[in-house]
Scaffold this motif. Structure first.
Motif, short mmCIF file in Angstrom:
data_model
loop_
_atom_site.label_atom_id
_atom_site.label_comp_id
_atom_site.label_asym_id
_atom_site.label_seq_id
_atom_site.Cartn_x
_atom_site.Cartn_y
_atom_site.Cartn_z
N ALA A 4 1.02 -1.32 0.03
CA ALA A 4 0.26 0.04 0.01
C ALA A 4 0.75 1.26 -0.53
CB ALA A 4 -0.63 0.31 1.24
N ASP A 23 -5.30 7.90 2.73
CA ASP A 23 -4.27 6.46 2.86
C ASP A 23 -5.36 5.73 3.67
OD1 ASP A 23 -2.66 8.12 1.39
OD2 ASP A 23 -2.36 8.80 3.25
N PRO A 50 -3.30 5.38 -3.64
CA PRO A 50 -4.94 5.85 -3.86
C PRO A 50 -4.82 6.88 -5.42
CG PRO A 50 -2.95 7.24 -2.07
CD PRO A 50 -2.52 5.98 -2.98
N LEU A 62 -1.38 -1.60 -4.34
CA LEU A 62 -1.95 -0.33 -4.54
C LEU A 62 -1.82 0.98 -4.19
CD1 LEU A 62 -4.85 -2.59 -2.26
CD2 LEU A 62 -4.15 -2.65 -4.65
N THR A 89 -5.30 1.62 -8.49
CA THR A 89 -5.14 3.13 -7.87
C THR A 89 -6.82 3.00 -7.25
OG1 THR A 89 -5.98 3.95 -10.02
CG2 THR A 89 -3.72 4.40 -9.15
N ILE A 90 -6.65 3.00 -5.92
CA ILE A 90 -8.32 2.74 -5.48
C ILE A 90 -9.00 4.36 -5.21
CG2 ILE A 90 -9.44 2.50 -3.11
CD1 ILE A 90 -8.10 0.60 -4.72
N VAL A 147 -6.60 2.71 1.23
CA VAL A 147 -6.18 1.82 0.54
C VAL A 147 -5.45 0.91 1.16
CG1 VAL A 147 -3.53 1.74 -0.99
CG2 VAL A 147 -5.35 3.99 -0.73
#
Length: 415
Positions: free
Chosen positions: A102, A115, A192, A190, A244-245, A118
């Protein structure tokens, strides 16, 4: 046929009557149950307890009976039992089957709500909700220590140099992420879906040839989806290695505690940094907080009917760097423009911090701050609905607190 005799203790009726007698004389008073054994308990002064609980004298007395517990010396003085919160068990993954990275933004050194989202998405991947198997570990990568990330779901933490938080050098973060990919071989990475996080993700995808699935909004077994065309279309595929989240796609974890153990690498992430291309004069531009939309800002300073010193309110907003807003009463009176109204009939906000001065807390206003994480309320009425909603409350006059905060901020800046 044998008989069994049960031995019973003989009851003395005179002794039992004496234990229930609490008033002797011509008309003795006898209780139905025996009197409990007396305990060595300090005698309480009801006047002292009442003085401690008094929070307001005019126009009519108001009492907070939860405040007299300390003076009474026991919780039983107020009739409330305070149960100790159960300890959250520590979840340890000693030998993870695979890793999920992450890469956090952590702007200004603080862990943002995005954050945490994520990390929550990475936790789904590591716990086996996606792909099956389970037994994975979440590795967070950011500046600063990982202690604050333990309650967000981090099992391991890779600390980037603290100086990286101040400079905008996306090539440096991309090189560090590529080095982590080679050293740790994570199953997923992953990011953000922000200007900074998305920039680094696309650089890594271009350098490694990996396919990037951007803007993930939902995760299911072997499937990641996102919306497009204004939400009218949905695109889904098997979770890729790089994703990307999207913001507010996953709820941050609460009530968990992981290790966030520091992960030390054999080779430093700063190796070869001197050959990286750099942008000349890259810096973050200062933005006027009042120029930001209420739906986009992270820090809101809001005023209600209890604010009369508007000069101090403006100075406090400038000193804090907060976006000014107000309740409907304030906007109707013309103290703030209509677009600064917070509430169901105004703007629904989701700021990280909401500082409210003199706001009673009408239902429509409370609906507008449902998505706010931290609420601080300053009000003279202890029983105001905004005080109940707040995470931190100050029972005082706003006209006294605002100048005091301004002086404190200026002293610390000069110091």
């Amino acid at each position: 046929m044998s008989q069994h005799t049960t031995m019973r203790r003989r009851v003395d009726p005179r002794a039992e009557r004496a234990s229930r007698t609490i008033l002797t004389g011509q008309r003795p008073r006898v209780l139905r149950q025996p009197v409990a054994a007396a305990t060595n308990e300090r005698r309480r002064d009801p006047r002292a307890i009442r003085d401690v609980a008094l929070v307001q004298r005019q126009p009519r007395p108001r009492y907070d009976w939860a405040r007299d517990a300390a003076s009474a010396g026991t919780v039983a003085a107020v009739g409330h039992a305070i149960a100790a919160a159960p300890a959250i068990p520590l979840q340890v993954i000693a030998e993870p089957a695979y890793l999920v990275l992450a890469m956090l933004d952590r702007p200004g050194g603080e862990v943002s709500e995005h954050d945490r989202q994520v990390i929550a998405a990475a936790r789904l991947l590591a716990d086996g909700a996606i792909g099956g198997g389970g037994g994975g570990a979440v590795v967070t990568v950011s500046t600063g220590s990982g202690e604050v990330l333990a309650e967000a779901g981090s099992d391991r933490h890779v600390a980037l140099p603290d100086g990286w938080a101040d400079d905008y050098v996306p090539e440096r973060r991309a090189a560090a992420a590529s080095a982590l990919m080679e050293a740790l071989s994570p199953r997923h990475i992953l990011f953000p879906d922000t200007p900074d996080g998305g920039d680094v993700a696309r650089r890594i995808a271009a350098a490694t040839g990996e396919r990037l699935f951007a803007g993930v909004q939902s995760l299911g077994p072997d499937r990641a989806t996102r919306q497009s065309a204004g939400g009218s279309l949905e695109t889904g595929r098997r979770p890729t290695r790089l994703m990307t989240i999207a913001v507010d796609a996953f709820a941050p974890l609460d009530g968990v505690r992981h290790e966030a153990r520091p992960l030390h690498l054999a080779a430093p992430l700063t190796a070869g940094e001197e050959v990286l291309p750099r942008l000349g004069g890259a810096r973050r531009l200062a933005v006027d907080p009042d120029a930001l939309s209420l739906s986009e800002t992270d820090f809101i300073l809001s005023a209600g009917n209890g604010v009369t010193d508007w000069q101090s309110f403006a100075e406090l907003g400038e000193a804090l760097g907060a976006t000014r807003a107000g309740s409907r009463v304030v906007c109707d009176a013309g103290h703030l423009p209509r677009e600064r109204q917070v509430g169901a009939s105004g703007t629904v906000v989701s700021a990280r911090c909401y500082l409210a001065f003199g706001i009673a807390g009408a239902p429509q206003h409370l609906q507008g701050i449902t998505g706010v994480r931290n609420v601080i309320a300053v009000n003279t009425d202890l029983h105001a609905e905004m005080i109940k909603r707040a995470d931190l409350s100050i029972v005082a006059d706003a006209q006294e607190i605002m100048p005091a905060l301004i002086r404190l901020i200026r002293e610390r800046r000069h110091g």
